[in-house]
Every structure is written in structure tokens, then in C-alpha cells.
Design a protein around this motif. Structure first.
Motif, PDB file in Angstrom:
ATOM      1  N   GLY A 367       0.807  -1.210   0.000  1.00  0.00           N
ATOM      2  CA  GLY A 367       0.000   0.000   0.000  1.00  0.00           C
ATOM      3  C   GLY A 367       0.838   1.256   0.000  1.00  0.00           C
ATOM      4  O   GLY A 367       0.543   2.225  -0.713  1.00  0.00           O
ATOM      5  N   THR A 368       1.890   1.267   0.811  1.00  0.00           N
ATOM      6  CA  THR A 368       2.738   2.458   0.927  1.00  0.00           C
ATOM      7  C   THR A 368       3.486   2.748  -0.360  1.00  0.00           C
ATOM      8  O   THR A 368       3.515   3.894  -0.835  1.00  0.00           O
ATOM      9  N   LEU A 369       4.099   1.719  -0.927  1.00  0.00           N
ATOM     10  CA  LEU A 369       4.968   1.933  -2.091  1.00  0.00           C
ATOM     11  C   LEU A 369       4.199   1.973  -3.397  1.00  0.00           C
ATOM     12  O   LEU A 369       4.548   2.741  -4.305  1.00  0.00           O
ATOM     13  N   PHE A 370       3.167   1.145  -3.532  1.00  0.00           N
ATOM     14  CA  PHE A 370       2.539   0.972  -4.838  1.00  0.00           C
ATOM     15  C   PHE A 370       1.067   1.355  -4.874  1.00  0.00           C
ATOM     16  O   PHE A 370       0.405   1.153  -5.901  1.00  0.00           O
ATOM     17  N   ASN A 371       0.555   1.859  -3.769  1.00  0.00           N
ATOM     18  CA  ASN A 371      -0.841   2.289  -3.714  1.00  0.00           C
ATOM     19  C   ASN A 371      -1.795   1.165  -4.116  1.00  0.00           C
ATOM     20  O   ASN A 371      -2.809   1.378  -4.765  1.00  0.00           O
ATOM     21  N   VAL A 372      -1.462  -0.075  -3.719  1.00  0.00           N
ATOM     22  CA  VAL A 372      -2.364  -1.200  -3.942  1.00  0.00           C
ATOM     23  C   VAL A 372      -2.839  -1.687  -2.581  1.00  0.00           C
ATOM     24  O   VAL A 372      -2.044  -1.904  -1.669  1.00  0.00           O
ATOM     25  N   GLN A 373      -4.157  -1.814  -2.452  1.00  0.00           N
ATOM     26  CA  GLN A 373      -4.740  -2.261  -1.190  1.00  0.00           C
ATOM     27  C   GLN A 373      -5.078  -3.751  -1.293  1.00  0.00           C
ATOM     28  O   GLN A 373      -5.855  -4.151  -2.179  1.00  0.00           O
ATOM     29  N   LEU A 374      -4.484  -4.535  -0.416  1.00  0.00           N
ATOM     30  CA  LEU A 374      -4.763  -5.971  -0.356  1.00  0.00           C
ATOM     31  C   LEU A 374      -5.709  -6.214   0.806  1.00  0.00           C
ATOM     32  O   LEU A 374      -5.331  -6.088   1.969  1.00  0.00           O
ATOM     33  N   PHE A 620      16.336   3.620  -2.995  1.00  0.00           N
ATOM     34  CA  PHE A 620      15.473   3.622  -1.812  1.00  0.00           C
ATOM     35  C   PHE A 620      16.263   3.990  -0.560  1.00  0.00           C
ATOM     36  O   PHE A 620      15.775   4.722   0.307  1.00  0.00           O
ATOM     37  N   GLU A 621      17.482   3.474  -0.447  1.00  0.00           N
ATOM     38  CA  GLU A 621      18.301   3.805   0.723  1.00  0.00           C
ATOM     39  C   GLU A 621      18.589   5.304   0.786  1.00  0.00           C
ATOM     40  O   GLU A 621      18.659   5.892   1.863  1.00  0.00           O
ATOM     41  N   ARG A 622      18.741   5.921  -0.381  1.00  0.00           N
ATOM     42  CA  ARG A 622      19.019   7.353  -0.427  1.00  0.00           C
ATOM     43  C   ARG A 622      17.765   8.179  -0.188  1.00  0.00           C
ATOM     44  O   ARG A 622      17.800   9.210   0.488  1.00  0.00           O
ATOM     45  N   GLU A 623      16.620   7.734  -0.737  1.00  0.00           N
ATOM     46  CA  GLU A 623      15.401   8.542  -0.707  1.00  0.00           C
ATOM     47  C   GLU A 623      14.420   8.102   0.373  1.00  0.00           C
ATOM     48  O   GLU A 623      13.423   8.790   0.617  1.00  0.00           O
ATOM     49  N   GLY A 624      14.689   6.946   1.014  1.00  0.00           N
ATOM     50  CA  GLY A 624      13.800   6.447   2.065  1.00  0.00           C
ATOM     51  C   GLY A 624      13.187   5.121   1.665  1.00  0.00           C
ATOM     52  O   GLY A 624      12.561   5.023   0.602  1.00  0.00           O
ATOM     53  N   VAL A 625      13.352   4.100   2.514  1.00  0.00           N
ATOM     54  CA  VAL A 625      12.885   2.769   2.148  1.00  0.00           C
ATOM     55  C   VAL A 625      11.357   2.687   2.116  1.00  0.00           C
ATOM     56  O   VAL A 625      10.797   1.735   1.560  1.00  0.00           O
ATOM     57  N   THR A 630       9.311   7.157  -4.482  1.00  0.00           N
ATOM     58  CA  THR A 630      10.249   6.198  -5.055  1.00  0.00           C
ATOM     59  C   THR A 630       9.533   4.907  -5.395  1.00  0.00           C
ATOM     60  O   THR A 630       9.829   4.257  -6.415  1.00  0.00           O
ATOM     61  N   GLY A 631       8.575   4.510  -4.558  1.00  0.00           N
ATOM     62  CA  GLY A 631       7.782   3.321  -4.849  1.00  0.00           C
ATOM     63  C   GLY A 631       6.979   3.474  -6.124  1.00  0.00           C
ATOM     64  O   GLY A 631       6.906   2.538  -6.938  1.00  0.00           O
ATOM     65  N   ARG A 632       6.403   4.662  -6.328  1.00  0.00           N
ATOM     66  CA  ARG A 632       5.643   4.892  -7.573  1.00  0.00           C
ATOM     67  C   ARG A 632       6.576   4.822  -8.781  1.00  0.00           C
ATOM     68  O   ARG A 632       6.205   4.302  -9.837  1.00  0.00           O
ATOM     69  N   ALA A 633       7.783   5.353  -8.623  1.00  0.00           N
ATOM     70  CA  ALA A 633       8.748   5.287  -9.730  1.00  0.00           C
ATOM     71  C   ALA A 633       9.095   3.839 -10.051  1.00  0.00           C
ATOM     72  O   ALA A 633       9.193   3.446 -11.222  1.00  0.00           O
ATOM     73  N   MET A 634       9.267   3.027  -9.009  1.00  0.00           N
ATOM     74  CA  MET A 634       9.542   1.609  -9.229  1.00  0.00           C
ATOM     75  C   MET A 634       8.372   0.941  -9.941  1.00  0.00           C
ATOM     76  O   MET A 634       8.556   0.142 -10.879  1.00  0.00           O
ATOM     77  N   LEU A 635       7.162   1.255  -9.491  1.00  0.00           N
ATOM     78  CA  LEU A 635       5.973   0.681 -10.109  1.00  0.00           C
ATOM     79  C   LEU A 635       5.901   1.031 -11.591  1.00  0.00           C
ATOM     80  O   LEU A 635       5.679   0.169 -12.445  1.00  0.00           O
TER      81      LEU A 635
END
Length: 676
Positions: A367-374, A620-625, A630-635
């Protein structure tokens, strides 16, 4: 008579209605239906093939069969009759797929469409999808003369049968061995949780004492923790001589030799020099030479680290009067030689990572990184009461299902894997089809009323497979073929899962999810950091193992004329990497199950993708785990594109630069920090 539920609507899967007698008849019926439909498609698309009536129509047939087959696969652990039925269905499905991809008339329709005025003006996504299909036809032998196509079909059928026998032999050999410990002194050093699990195993068999098995949790506990050297030797010997010429079970070494010969023949029929060249046609790496150079470079850079480790272990043996270092001492001495009286032990680590809490942490991370609710679902049916079912939502829309089958149980194989149940896509009628994924792990369930508590390895396995599941759920392309993640090849497919695993090495993250299972007490960051540093030093064993396996696998599939026996080849490969030799009884090739699960000439993928993952995690280590941006960018860059472009291009989009191996080398202690 009630209708076969596998022939009706399968979204969501109707597990409660499925019976043993439904399995094979359903697959046989779907295959018959598909053959009739394919003939009609080929006839109707003779003159002017179109995207909707050719490509999407064929994709719909594949989707129906794969959907039913993958639902059936989840039922494999219900007993021997179910296993046999699942295997029979799998063989039928694979044979039909090979038959379809060898259909020369169908191949011609795809080629006609690609060369047509419509085809040359397709969108980039459609062009990539079409080219992937054409490549699949070629690599299945659709261009070959009829006799050679028939031989390819025969080879593929034999390979599938031999691979299943390899797994069966290994599973039988693993289950056949057990050791009852009656004297508690023999388990001195083994953690209380591990001993409790062994006691529970004994009680299940109506025995008093502790039952040691060759399953990973039990085996690892003995080899890493038991002070009794004879016990370690006994377990190590049994584990490393499974399903070989020294075992009463059938010899997997013979099967592997036969498999390798058939793979080389298959490759040559398709115009390749060897099985490795054929394998790399479906991967992202450029050539076999590139893989070999990558592996040998890692061997060269790992030599000083492994030499230092050997000296440390020899010194530990000498100091503790153990005499000569033996193979069954390596894991134990590696653990003990770095222990500090104030360090967090492996046993204590488990007490802070209860399975239920970790499962919720995975949901929160998504949810935090990818805005997906399980969201847990009681409405979704499952194949066993242990299985957790979730509905996946994104922007308030239901996009798929996640099933988590993570705890060990009687009859369930001691494997960790992800099943991509079905692919997210939009069909020719514009209907949206949700994705679904299954996470299977084998974490030890709690004994004596305690909850399941996870080792660091259990944790890493969960996060790794969760990465595969998220990748399956969050691909955003609407094309069925572009959501088939197998098209990335293992070296591309493993990147997202290896990247998710990096959160298990982050003290910054783990401290946020750790809590003692009894008191709820938080875990001191300094203790956690010390544990992770110690665990990272132990990863040299994993690096050694993976290098040996990758080199052996690549050599085996690169050299059709190899005259050495499998045992001698593995022994020689081991000597190139490891600072200690194999014992005479060790037969690693006979238990190397990746060689029969689609990773042949591809085991290097774990190391290859780990280099990418560690470099990617630096952002992530630089910008916050737990940084949502950063999670949206990864997605958007690594996950959502599916197979639209190679994973190396996705990586560069995420990092804004080409790959650097330095983070991987530094993390593994192969070079000093900030080295050039």
C-alpha cells in the motif's frame, strides 16, 4: 449430474466445487474446444488476418486453458491421487501448447499479419506482442520440416516426463529419511523453537523425542546450531546424498544426463550449437560468453573473501579442538565464529517476527509503495484452510486476487515458489480480466500453541515471492502476451523479486515491523543492525553456492561433448570457487532441482538480477525505504510495463543511468566501500 466447475466461470476460482473427477475431463474438453476453434480461426484468417480475430482470439483460447490449468496446479498437495491427476493435466496442457506453437498454418497467419499494411502500422505494444509470438513459433520448431517437428514434439514430451520423475525421486528421497533423537544432549545448541518443531514432528508419528528430517528448516537447524558434530555429519551426509547412486531411491544423476543430452539435440534441431544458446533466446542477457565472463569475474573477485573466511573457520576449529574442518562443520563454524555475547541470536530474531505480523507488513508495504490495497476476503474460496485470500484494489478498482499459502503442513512439498494464476488483460470484447497470483512458502508453523515465527531466511523468501506476486498483479498493459512475465526470461523476471527481498536487509525498515510475539516489545535498532551485519557475512556461503551452481549449469548446457561424469564436472566446478572440497559422498547434481524447473542454463539469473536489485535499492536507501514517490517510480518503470521492453531498459528508466556493479560488490564484501 452436476456440471464440471472448471468448464464454467472461473473468476473467482470455485475451489469448493472442484472434485478429483473434474480435473482431467475439464482439461481434455478445453483442449478439444481449442483445437476446433483454432481450425476455425486459421480458416477465417486466410486472406486478411486482423489483430482482434487472430491474435486476440488465440490469446483468449490460451487464457481459458491456462486459467483452468493453474487453478488445478494449486490442488497438487491433496494426496497421491490428486498429484497424479494434476501431473496428467499438466502434461496434456504442455503438449497442446507445443502442438499449437508448431502449427505452420497458424504461424503463417501471424507472419501475414505482421507484414501487412495494418501490421507495420501497429502500436509499439502490439508490434512487441506480435514479435514475441512469432519468436515463440520459431523456437517451437514451426519452420522445421514435418519429421523434425515431430522429433521436437517427442523430445519435449520426454523432457517433461523426465523432469517430473526427477522431482518425484528427490521428494521421495527427502521424505524417506528421518532420525529420532531420544537424548536431549544431542540437540545442545539447537534453539528452543526448532526443538519444539522437532518434538511436534515426533508426536505426529506417535514417538517420544525429537524427529529430524531433511526438510530445510530441520536440516538447517542441525547444521547451523547443533554442537553434536556426529549429528551434523549424519544429517549432512543424508541431505547431500539424496536421489543419487548412493541412495536406495532412483538415481537422479542418470536422469539429468539424459535430460542434458535431449536438450542439446533439441537445440541443434532448431539451429543452435548447444542448449545454452537456445535457452538464452528467451532471456535478456546478450550471449553465453557474456554470462560466462560475468560468472568468472565474480569468482575472481570472491577469492580473497573466501580465503579469509576459510582461515577464520580453520582458526575456530583449532581454537575449539575440532581438528580438521569438515563439510558438516562449515555452516556451524560460520555461525559460531562471528557470534558475540551481546549479539542478537537467530533464535531471538525469530521471536520478533511473527508470521501474522509480517503478513500484515507485506500488505502495508504494498500500500505504501505501490498504492495497492490488499484486502482479506472471506468470500474467495481457497484450496486449504491455511490459505489466505486477498482482493487487490488500486484506485478503488478491483484488479486481482492474491493467495498466500505460506506455512508448512503434512503432504505439502518443502518448496517456495510463485504461481502466476492468470494474467491481467482486456479481451477483444473490451472486457477486463483480473490478474491472480499464488505465493507458496514453507515456513515452520508454531509448536505447542506458539504462533509461527520466521527466521531471516523465511522472511527473505516471503518478500522474494511477494515481489513476484506484485509484479503479476500490477502489470498495467492490457495485452495478454505482454502480461506473460515468462517472456522477460528468468534474468529479467527475478529483478523485482530480488529487489523486494532487499527490504529484509534494511535495519531502517525491519525495525518498523519487529515486535516480540509475547510482549510486543520493540527491537533495538543496534541489535538488529548487528544481526544483519552478521547475517550478511554469512551470505558468502550463499554466494559460493550460487556461483558453483551457475557455473556448473552453464557448462553443462554449453558443452554437448563433455566427457566428464556429472559428479566429476560438479567437483571440478566446485574446486574453481569454493575454498573447501566436496566430500566423497556428496552428489549435488542429483538434488539440483532448478535444472528441471525451467532454470536450465539460467541459474545465473539469481546472481545477475541480484546485481541489478542491490543497485536499484540504493535509490530507496538514499530517498527512504518507505518513500511513496520512489515506490511509484519503481511501479511505473520496473513493474507496470510487463514485457513491453527488456528489464535492463526498465532498470535504466528507474535509476536514470546504466547498471553499476559496485553496490553488489561492496555489499558482498568483495571490494571496500567507495572503491573504484
Amino acid at each position: 449430474m452436476r456440471p464440471n466447475p472448471l468448464l464454467g466461470p472461473l473468476d473467482p476460482p470455485p475451489y469448493a466445487a472442484i472434485r478429483l473427477e473434474h480435473l482431467q475431463p475439464a482439461i481434455e474438453q478445453i483442449i478439444r474446444d481449442n483445437r476446433v476453434a483454432l481450425d476455425a480461426i486459421i480458416l477465417s484468417q486466410r486472406q486478411l488476418p486482423t489483430w482482434d480475430d487472430l491474435v486476440m482470439a488465440v490469446d483468449a483460447l490460451d487464457a481459458r486453458l491456462n486459467q483452468a490449468m493453474n487453478i488445478i496446479i494449486t490442488l497438487h498437495a491433496r494426496g497421491s491421487e490428486w498429484n497424479a491427476a494434476v501431473d496428467a493435466c499438466w502434461l496434456l496442457t504442455k503438449a497442446h501448447a507445443q502442438e499449437k506453437w508448431q502449427n505452420t498454418a497458424l504461424f503463417e497467419r501471424y507472419e501475414h499479419l505482421a507484414a501487412s499494411a495494418h501490421g507495420v502500422n501497429f502500436s509499439p505494444a502490439r508490434k512487441v506482442s506480435l514479435q514475441q509470438a512469432l519468436k515463440k513459433f520459431r523456437l517451437s520448431g514451426a519452420r522445421l520440416p514435418a519429421a523434425q517437428r515431430a522429433r521436437v514434439l517427442d523430445i519435449q514430451s520426454t523432457l517433461r516426463t523426465l523432469q517430473m520423475r526427477f522431482f518425484d525421486n528427490l521428494g521421495a528421497a527427502t521424505r524417506a529419511w528421518g532420525l529420532l533423537i531420544s537424548d536431549p544432549a544431542r540437540l545442545r545448541g539447537v534453539g528452543a523453537l526448532e526443538r519444539a518443531a522437532m518434538a511436534e514432528k515426533a508426536r505426529e508419528r506417535g514417538l517420544e523425542g525429537w524427529w529430524v528430517t531433511l526438510e530445510e528448516a530441520s536440516c538447517s537447524a542441525i547444521l547451523e546450531q547443533a554442537e553434536d558434530r556426529d549429528l551434523r555429519q549424519q544429517v549432512y551426509t543424508a541431505y547431500h546424498s539424496r536421489a543419487c547412486d548412493l541412495d536406495a531411491a532412483p538415481d537422479n544423476g542418470l536422469l539429468l544426463s539424459e535430460l542434458t543430452a535431449l536438450r542439446h539435440e533439441h537445440a541443434r534441431l532448431l539451429g543452435f550449437a548447444n542448449a545454452a544458446e537456445l535457452s538464452l533466446q528467451t532471456k535478456t542477457v546478450g550471449s553465453t560468453a557474456q554470462v560466462v565472463a560475468f560468472l568468472h569475474d565474480l569468482v575472481r573477485q570472491s577469492k580473497p573473501l573466501l580465503a579469509r573466511q576459510k582461515q577464520r573457520l580453520l582458526a575456530y576449529c583449532l581454537e575449539h579442538g575440532m581438528g580438521e574442518l569438515q563439510p558438516w562443520d562449515v555452516a556451524y563454524c560460520t555461525q559460531q565464529s562471528r557470534q558475540h555475547p551481546l549479539a542478537l541470536s537467530a533464535q531471538a530474531f525469530r521471536e520478533y517476527f511473527c508470521f501474522e505480523r509480517v503478513l500484515q507488513a507485506l500488505v502495508d508495504l504494498a500500500g505504501t509503495l505501490f498504492n495497492v490495497q490488499l484486502r482479506p476476503s472471506q468470500a474467495l474460496q481457497t484450496w486449504h484452510p491455511d490459505v489466505r485470500a486477498y482482493e487487490a484494489y488500486q484506485d478503488h478498482a478491483l484488479i486481482g486476487y492474491l493467495y498466500v499459502d505460506a506455512l508448512s503442513r503434512e503432504g505439502k512439498d518443502d518448496y517456495v515458489w510463485t504461481l502466476r494464476l492468470w494474467n491481467r488483460h482486456v479481451d477483444a470484447e473490451g472486457r477486463f480480466h483480473k490478474a491472480a497470483a499464488v505465493l507458496v512458502s514453507s515456513a515452520q508453523r508454531g509448536a505447542d500453541g506458539a504462533p509461527a515465527l520466521l527466521t531471516h531466511l523465511d522472511l527473505r523468501k516471503l518478500y522474494h515471492e511477494f515481489g513476484h506476486c506484485l509484479h503479476q498483479l500490477l502489470v498495467t498493459t492490457t495485452d495478454y502476451r505482454l502480461t506473460d512475465l515468462d517472456s522477460l526470461g528468468q534474468d529479467g523476471l527475478e529483478l523485482v523479486s530480488e529487489l523486494l527481498e532487499r527490504w529484509c536487509w534494511s535495519a531502517e525498515y525491519l525495525v518498523t515491523i519487529a515486535a516480540h510475539y509475547q510482549s510486543g516489545q520493540a527491537l533495538a535498532p543496534s541489535l538488529l543492525q548487528g544481526f544483519l551485519e552478521h547475517a550478511r557475512e554469512q551470505e558468502s556461503l550463499t554466494l559460493t553456492r550460487d556461483l558453483v551452481r551457475a557455473l556448473f549449469d552453464m557448462h553443462l548446457h554449453l558443452h554437448p561433448d563433455e566427457t566428464r561424469s556429472l559428479q566429476q564436472l560438479f567437483k571440478d566446478t566446485h574446486a574453481q570457487v569454493s575454498p573447501w572440497p566436496l566430500a566423497d559422498f556428496e552428489r549435488p547434481a542429483s538434488a539440483f532441482d532448478h535444472l528441471v524447473s525451467g532454470y536450465e542454463a539460467g541459474y545465473y539469473s539469481y546472481l545477475w538480477s541480484r546485481v541489478y536489485a542491490i543497485d536499484a535499492f540504493e535509490r530507496f536507501e538514499r530517498e527512504g525505504v518507505l518513500n511513496p514517490a520512489t515506490g511509484r517510480a519503481m511501479l511505473q518503470t520496473l513493474v507496470a510495463p510487463g514485457t513491453l521492453r527488456p528489464m535492463s531498459e526498465n532498470f535504466e528508466a528507474f535509476r536514470g543511468r546504466a547498471l553499476s556493479p559496485l553496490p553488489f560488490l561492496t555489499w558482498n564484501g568483495l571490494i571496500a566501500p567507495d572503491s573504484d
